[in-house]
Design a protein around this motif. Structure first.
Motif, PDB file in Angstrom:
ATOM      1  N   THR A   1       0.831  -1.257   0.122  1.00 15.10           N
ATOM      2  CA  THR A   1      -0.175   0.075  -0.016  1.00 15.10           C
ATOM      3  C   THR A   1       0.659   1.103   0.100  1.00 15.10           C
ATOM      4  O   THR A   1       1.997   1.224   0.735  1.00 15.10           O
ATOM      5  N   TYR A   2       0.779   2.166  -0.941  1.00 17.36           N
ATOM      6  CA  TYR A   2       1.291   3.449  -0.772  1.00 17.36           C
ATOM      7  C   TYR A   2       0.465   4.553  -0.484  1.00 17.36           C
ATOM      8  O   TYR A   2      -0.793   4.722  -1.023  1.00 17.36           O
TER       9      TYR A   2
ATOM     10  N   GLY B   1      -1.005  -3.758  -5.471  1.00 11.96           N
ATOM     11  CA  GLY B   1      -1.593  -3.241  -4.233  1.00 11.96           C
ATOM     12  C   GLY B   1      -2.328  -2.234  -4.241  1.00 11.96           C
ATOM     13  O   GLY B   1      -3.388  -1.985  -5.242  1.00 11.96           O
ATOM     14  N   ARG B   2      -2.278  -0.984  -3.434  1.00 10.60           N
ATOM     15  CA  ARG B   2      -3.139   0.026  -3.383  1.00 10.60           C
ATOM     16  C   ARG B   2      -2.503   1.161  -3.538  1.00 10.60           C
ATOM     17  O   ARG B   2      -1.463   1.318  -2.661  1.00 10.60           O
ATOM     18  N   ILE B   3      -3.157   2.354  -3.862  1.00  8.66           N
ATOM     19  CA  ILE B   3      -2.622   3.562  -4.028  1.00  8.66           C
ATOM     20  C   ILE B   3      -3.873   4.399  -3.235  1.00  8.66           C
ATOM     21  O   ILE B   3      -4.827   4.392  -3.558  1.00  8.66           O
TER      22      ILE B   3
ATOM     23  N   GLY C   1      -5.017  -4.256 -14.848  1.00 12.37           N
ATOM     24  CA  GLY C   1      -5.582  -5.436 -14.482  1.00 12.37           C
ATOM     25  C   GLY C   1      -6.943  -5.393 -13.922  1.00 12.37           C
ATOM     26  O   GLY C   1      -7.862  -4.661 -13.986  1.00 12.37           O
ATOM     27  N   ALA C   2      -7.214  -6.218 -12.888  1.00 16.74           N
ATOM     28  CA  ALA C   2      -8.357  -6.214 -12.129  1.00 16.74           C
ATOM     29  C   ALA C   2      -8.325  -5.338 -11.066  1.00 16.74           C
ATOM     30  O   ALA C   2      -7.234  -5.076 -10.393  1.00 16.74           O
ATOM     31  N   GLY C   3      -9.277  -4.618 -10.576  1.00 11.10           N
ATOM     32  CA  GLY C   3      -9.361  -3.699  -9.306  1.00 11.10           C
ATOM     33  C   GLY C   3     -10.476  -2.691  -9.373  1.00 11.10           C
ATOM     34  O   GLY C   3     -11.572  -2.792 -10.103  1.00 11.10           O
TER      35      GLY C   3
ATOM     36  N   ILE D   1      -2.551  -4.242 -10.698  1.00  7.26           N
ATOM     37  CA  ILE D   1      -3.666  -4.996 -10.097  1.00  7.26           C
ATOM     38  C   ILE D   1      -4.061  -4.517  -8.674  1.00  7.26           C
ATOM     39  O   ILE D   1      -2.888  -4.327  -8.039  1.00  7.26           O
ATOM     40  N   GLY D   2      -5.106  -4.199  -8.378  1.00  8.39           N
ATOM     41  CA  GLY D   2      -5.178  -3.516  -7.139  1.00  8.39           C
ATOM     42  C   GLY D   2      -6.472  -2.563  -6.992  1.00  8.39           C
ATOM     43  O   GLY D   2      -7.458  -2.559  -7.424  1.00  8.39           O
TER      44      GLY D   2
END
Length: 93
Positions: A1-2, A27-29, A47-49, A85-86
Motif C-alpha cells: 500500500t502506498y 497493491g493499493r494507492i 488489470g483487475a481492481g 492489479i489492486g
C-alpha cells in the motif's frame, strides 16, 4: 500500500499547478487531498481492481476514471495514478 496524505501540509496552496505521478505494480494507492485545493485525478488500473475517486467508483477489469475540478486545470493539483492489479482511492481531508 502506498499512502500519500497531502491533507497534513502546512501550506496546501503550494500544490496549485503541480503534477504528482504514482504507480504500483500490485497493491493499493491511497491519496488524501486537502479541502480547498482544486484537483484533477486521472486513475487507471491495468488489470483487475477498483477505483474510488471522491464520490465516483469504477471497478472490474481495466477500470479507469477521471474526476475533479476541471474549470481551470492550470490552477489545479493533477494526480496521475496507475496500478497494475489492486485499488486506488482518493479522498479529501
Amino acid at each position: 500500500t502506498y499512502r500519500l496524505d497531502l491533507g497534513a501540509l502546512e501550506f496546501p496552496a503550494s500544490l496549485v499547478g503541480r503534477r504528482i505521478t504514482l504507480s504500483e505494480d500490485i497493491g493499493r494507492i491511497e491519496v488524501v487531498v486537502p479541502d480547498g485545493v482544486d484537483v484533477i485525478v486521472d486513475a487507471s488500473i491495468d488489470g483487475a481492481g477498483q477505483i474510488d475517486l471522491f464520490d465516483r467508483t469504477a471497478d472490474g477489469l481495466g477500470p479507469s476514471l477521471t474526476a475533479g475540478d476541471l474549470n481551470d486545470p492550470a490552477k489545479a493539483l493533477t494526480l496521475d495514478l496507475t496500478v497494475g492489479i489492486g485499488a486506488i482511492e482518493v479522498t479529501r481531508s
